[in-house]
Design a protein around this motif. Structure first.
Motif, PDB file in Angstrom:
ATOM      1  N   MET A 155       0.850  -1.188   0.000  1.00 12.57           N
ATOM      2  CA  MET A 155       0.000   0.000   0.000  1.00 12.57           C
ATOM      3  C   MET A 155       0.887   1.240   0.000  1.00 12.57           C
ATOM      4  O   MET A 155       1.751   1.384   0.862  1.00 12.57           O
ATOM      5  CB  MET A 155      -0.903   0.003   1.242  1.00 12.57           C
ATOM      6  CG  MET A 155      -1.849   1.193   1.326  1.00 12.57           C
ATOM      7  SD  MET A 155      -3.101   1.287   0.019  1.00 12.57           S
ATOM      8  CE  MET A 155      -4.154  -0.106   0.438  1.00 12.57           C
ATOM      9  N   ASP A 156       0.650   2.120  -0.964  1.00  9.85           N
ATOM     10  CA  ASP A 156       1.417   3.356  -1.107  1.00  9.85           C
ATOM     11  C   ASP A 156       0.668   4.553  -0.511  1.00  9.85           C
ATOM     12  O   ASP A 156       1.204   5.289   0.298  1.00  9.85           O
ATOM     13  CB  ASP A 156       1.704   3.580  -2.596  1.00  9.85           C
ATOM     14  CG  ASP A 156       2.449   4.871  -2.897  1.00  9.85           C
ATOM     15  OD1 ASP A 156       3.114   5.413  -1.995  1.00  9.85           O
ATOM     16  OD2 ASP A 156       2.372   5.343  -4.043  1.00  9.85           O
ATOM     17  N   ARG A 157      -0.574   4.742  -0.926  1.00 10.09           N
ATOM     18  CA  ARG A 157      -1.357   5.912  -0.509  1.00 10.09           C
ATOM     19  C   ARG A 157      -2.821   5.510  -0.330  1.00 10.09           C
ATOM     20  O   ARG A 157      -3.276   4.508  -0.871  1.00 10.09           O
ATOM     21  CB  ARG A 157      -1.320   7.004  -1.581  1.00 10.09           C
ATOM     22  CG  ARG A 157       0.054   7.439  -1.969  1.00 10.09           C
ATOM     23  CD  ARG A 157       0.019   8.488  -3.039  1.00 10.09           C
ATOM     24  NE  ARG A 157       0.014   9.794  -2.370  1.00 10.09           N
ATOM     25  CZ  ARG A 157      -0.169  10.942  -2.980  1.00 10.09           C
ATOM     26  NH1 ARG A 157      -0.400  10.975  -4.275  1.00 10.09           N
ATOM     27  NH2 ARG A 157      -0.142  12.069  -2.303  1.00 10.09           N
ATOM     28  N   PHE A 158      -3.540   6.358   0.406  1.00  9.98           N
ATOM     29  CA  PHE A 158      -4.987   6.233   0.551  1.00  9.98           C
ATOM     30  C   PHE A 158      -5.641   7.485  -0.006  1.00  9.98           C
ATOM     31  O   PHE A 158      -5.054   8.563   0.011  1.00  9.98           O
ATOM     32  CB  PHE A 158      -5.392   6.112   2.029  1.00  9.98           C
ATOM     33  CG  PHE A 158      -4.967   4.851   2.690  1.00  9.98           C
ATOM     34  CD1 PHE A 158      -5.698   3.681   2.538  1.00  9.98           C
ATOM     35  CD2 PHE A 158      -3.843   4.824   3.500  1.00  9.98           C
ATOM     36  CE1 PHE A 158      -5.311   2.514   3.173  1.00  9.98           C
ATOM     37  CE2 PHE A 158      -3.448   3.667   4.141  1.00  9.98           C
ATOM     38  CZ  PHE A 158      -4.183   2.514   3.977  1.00  9.98           C
ATOM     39  N   LEU A 159      -6.882   7.340  -0.440  1.00 12.91           N
ATOM     40  CA  LEU A 159      -7.689   8.466  -0.879  1.00 12.91           C
ATOM     41  C   LEU A 159      -9.092   8.245  -0.340  1.00 12.91           C
ATOM     42  O   LEU A 159      -9.650   7.150  -0.481  1.00 12.91           O
ATOM     43  CB  LEU A 159      -7.708   8.531  -2.403  1.00 12.91           C
ATOM     44  CG  LEU A 159      -8.483   9.678  -3.035  1.00 12.91           C
ATOM     45  CD1 LEU A 159      -7.802  10.111  -4.322  1.00 12.91           C
ATOM     46  CD2 LEU A 159      -9.923   9.320  -3.306  1.00 12.91           C
ATOM     47  N   LEU A 160      -9.661   9.263   0.283  1.00 11.32           N
ATOM     48  CA  LEU A 160     -11.036   9.212   0.776  1.00 11.32           C
ATOM     49  C   LEU A 160     -11.775  10.359   0.117  1.00 11.32           C
ATOM     50  O   LEU A 160     -11.310  11.514   0.165  1.00 11.32           O
ATOM     51  CB  LEU A 160     -11.060   9.337   2.300  1.00 11.32           C
ATOM     52  CG  LEU A 160     -12.300   8.864   3.039  1.00 11.32           C
ATOM     53  CD1 LEU A 160     -12.609   7.397   2.748  1.00 11.32           C
ATOM     54  CD2 LEU A 160     -12.141   9.063   4.538  1.00 11.32           C
ATOM     55  N   THR A 161     -12.882  10.063  -0.547  1.00 15.56           N
ATOM     56  CA  THR A 161     -13.625  11.085  -1.280  1.00 15.56           C
ATOM     57  C   THR A 161     -15.122  10.994  -0.977  1.00 15.56           C
ATOM     58  O   THR A 161     -15.611   9.933  -0.605  1.00 15.56           O
ATOM     59  CB  THR A 161     -13.387  10.953  -2.805  1.00 15.56           C
ATOM     60  OG1 THR A 161     -14.106  11.974  -3.500  1.00 15.56           O
ATOM     61  CG2 THR A 161     -13.822   9.588  -3.332  1.00 15.56           C
ATOM     62  N   THR A 162     -15.796  12.110  -1.185  1.00 17.47           N
ATOM     63  CA  THR A 162     -17.251  12.143  -1.050  1.00 17.47           C
ATOM     64  C   THR A 162     -17.937  11.951  -2.409  1.00 17.47           C
ATOM     65  O   THR A 162     -19.142  11.819  -2.466  1.00 17.47           O
ATOM     66  CB  THR A 162     -17.704  13.484  -0.456  1.00 17.47           C
ATOM     67  OG1 THR A 162     -17.197  14.552  -1.277  1.00 17.47           O
ATOM     68  CG2 THR A 162     -17.196  13.648   0.970  1.00 17.47           C
ATOM     69  N   ASP A 163     -17.150  11.899  -3.478  1.00 16.70           N
ATOM     70  CA  ASP A 163     -17.686  11.812  -4.840  1.00 16.70           C
ATOM     71  C   ASP A 163     -17.680  10.348  -5.312  1.00 16.70           C
ATOM     72  O   ASP A 163     -16.619   9.799  -5.574  1.00 16.70           O
ATOM     73  CB  ASP A 163     -16.837  12.681  -5.772  1.00 16.70           C
ATOM     74  CG  ASP A 163     -17.330  12.674  -7.211  1.00 16.70           C
ATOM     75  OD1 ASP A 163     -18.268  11.922  -7.539  1.00 16.70           O
ATOM     76  OD2 ASP A 163     -16.747  13.434  -8.006  1.00 16.70           O
ATOM     77  N   PRO A 164     -18.844   9.734  -5.478  1.00 20.56           N
ATOM     78  CA  PRO A 164     -18.885   8.333  -5.894  1.00 20.56           C
ATOM     79  C   PRO A 164     -18.355   8.107  -7.318  1.00 20.56           C
ATOM     80  O   PRO A 164     -17.985   6.989  -7.661  1.00 20.56           O
ATOM     81  CB  PRO A 164     -20.348   7.954  -5.786  1.00 20.56           C
ATOM     82  CG  PRO A 164     -21.077   9.251  -5.918  1.00 20.56           C
ATOM     83  CD  PRO A 164     -20.189  10.298  -5.314  1.00 20.56           C
ATOM     84  N   GLU A 165     -18.304   9.145  -8.126  1.00 18.99           N
ATOM     85  CA  GLU A 165     -17.823   9.028  -9.512  1.00 18.99           C
ATOM     86  C   GLU A 165     -16.343   9.331  -9.658  1.00 18.99           C
ATOM     87  O   GLU A 165     -15.773   9.152 -10.737  1.00 18.99           O
ATOM     88  CB  GLU A 165     -18.631   9.966 -10.421  1.00 18.99           C
ATOM     89  CG  GLU A 165     -20.118   9.702 -10.403  1.00 18.99           C
ATOM     90  CD  GLU A 165     -20.477   8.276 -10.787  1.00 18.99           C
ATOM     91  OE1 GLU A 165     -19.878   7.745 -11.733  1.00 18.99           O
ATOM     92  OE2 GLU A 165     -21.350   7.677 -10.110  1.00 18.99           O
ATOM     93  N   PHE A 166     -15.695   9.788  -8.592  1.00 24.36           N
ATOM     94  CA  PHE A 166     -14.284  10.163  -8.650  1.00 24.36           C
ATOM     95  C   PHE A 166     -13.423   8.941  -8.947  1.00 24.36           C
ATOM     96  O   PHE A 166     -13.605   7.869  -8.365  1.00 24.36           O
ATOM     97  CB  PHE A 166     -13.841  10.797  -7.316  1.00 24.36           C
ATOM     98  CG  PHE A 166     -12.423  11.277  -7.329  1.00 24.36           C
ATOM     99  CD1 PHE A 166     -12.096  12.522  -7.827  1.00 24.36           C
ATOM    100  CD2 PHE A 166     -11.395  10.469  -6.846  1.00 24.36           C
ATOM    101  CE1 PHE A 166     -10.788  12.969  -7.843  1.00 24.36           C
ATOM    102  CE2 PHE A 166     -10.078  10.904  -6.861  1.00 24.36           C
ATOM    103  CZ  PHE A 166      -9.780  12.167  -7.361  1.00 24.36           C
ATOM    104  N   ARG A 167     -12.480   9.096  -9.871  1.00 23.22           N
ATOM    105  CA  ARG A 167     -11.515   8.044 -10.187  1.00 23.22           C
ATOM    106  C   ARG A 167     -10.124   8.669 -10.175  1.00 23.22           C
ATOM    107  O   ARG A 167      -9.838   9.552 -10.963  1.00 23.22           O
ATOM    108  CB  ARG A 167     -11.774   7.422 -11.571  1.00 23.22           C
ATOM    109  CG  ARG A 167     -13.157   6.779 -11.729  1.00 23.22           C
ATOM    110  CD  ARG A 167     -13.307   5.572 -10.815  1.00 23.22           C
ATOM    111  NE  ARG A 167     -14.595   4.921 -10.927  1.00 23.22           N
ATOM    112  CZ  ARG A 167     -15.632   5.105 -10.103  1.00 23.22           C
ATOM    113  NH1 ARG A 167     -15.551   5.970  -9.112  1.00 23.22           N
ATOM    114  NH2 ARG A 167     -16.732   4.442 -10.244  1.00 23.22           N
ATOM    115  N   PRO A 168      -9.261   8.210  -9.258  1.00 26.45           N
ATOM    116  CA  PRO A 168      -7.908   8.792  -9.219  1.00 26.45           C
ATOM    117  C   PRO A 168      -7.075   8.399 -10.429  1.00 26.45           C
ATOM    118  O   PRO A 168      -7.341   7.454 -11.103  1.00 26.45           O
ATOM    119  CB  PRO A 168      -7.302   8.211  -7.948  1.00 26.45           C
ATOM    120  CG  PRO A 168      -8.243   7.207  -7.418  1.00 26.45           C
ATOM    121  CD  PRO A 168      -9.480   7.247  -8.237  1.00 26.45           C
TER     122      PRO A 168
END
Length: 168
Positions: A155-168
């Motif tokens: 595991m390198d990084r985490f991302l937490l978003t409120t946008d269900p359509e968000f794609r990093p």
């Protein structure tokens, strides 16, 4: 006990990630506290040069039950959040973690399997698979714990978003 005291001291020195009430928040996995055999290693291809894992030979089954990473989170507003991880998982035998998220008042994720899929290079994958799992989080402090399920998963990084359509 000395081990418990050391863990509490380490958690006390770890910064808390304040999650944005809207949009996305990204943090380094190695900013958390590693416990019980989980360790921080270096890779020039990882963001910031570091990642966490339990070392193991690719393709060999193995794990370490007490190994985990602990990250402290501050959720400023109740809402629905979606979790992503930037991972590397070399084989089907090395492609999963356990995840738990808890607060003093609740445990929205109780030690769930996080199946990553095989990723030979660093790639983003959602908790929950192709459709990120909706996490209902109240405002407050949480502990995100990434537990060893299969050694060799990174595991390198985490991302937490409120946008269900968000794609990093």
């Amino acid at each position: 006990l000395p081990a418990i005291r050391q863990r509490r001291e380490a958690l006390g020195q770890t910064g808390t990630v304040t999650v944005a009430a809207a949009g996305a928040t990204i943090w380094e996995a190695e900013s958390g506290v590693v416990v019980g055999g989980m360790r921080i290693d270096q890779d020039n291809e990882a963001f910031g040069g570091g990642f966490v894992w339990v070392p193991g030979k690719p393709g060999e089954k193995g794990g370490r039950p007490g190994a985990r990473l602990v990250c402290r989170l501050e959720i400023p507003a109740a809402g629905t959040y979606y979790l992503w991880g930037r991972v590397q998982a070399p084989t089907p035998e090395d492609d999963s973690f356990f995840l738990s998220i808890s607060s003093p008042a609740s445990e929205p994720v109780q030690r769930a399997d996080w199946h990553l899929g095989v990723h030979e290079t660093w790639e983003w994958t959602a908790f929950g698979g192709a459709r990120p799992l909706a996490l209902q989080l109240a405002a407050g402090e949480y502990q995100l714990q990434l537990h060893c399920r299969e050694d060799g998963a990174k595991m390198d990084r985490f991302l937490l978003t409120t946008d269900p359509e968000f794609r990093p």
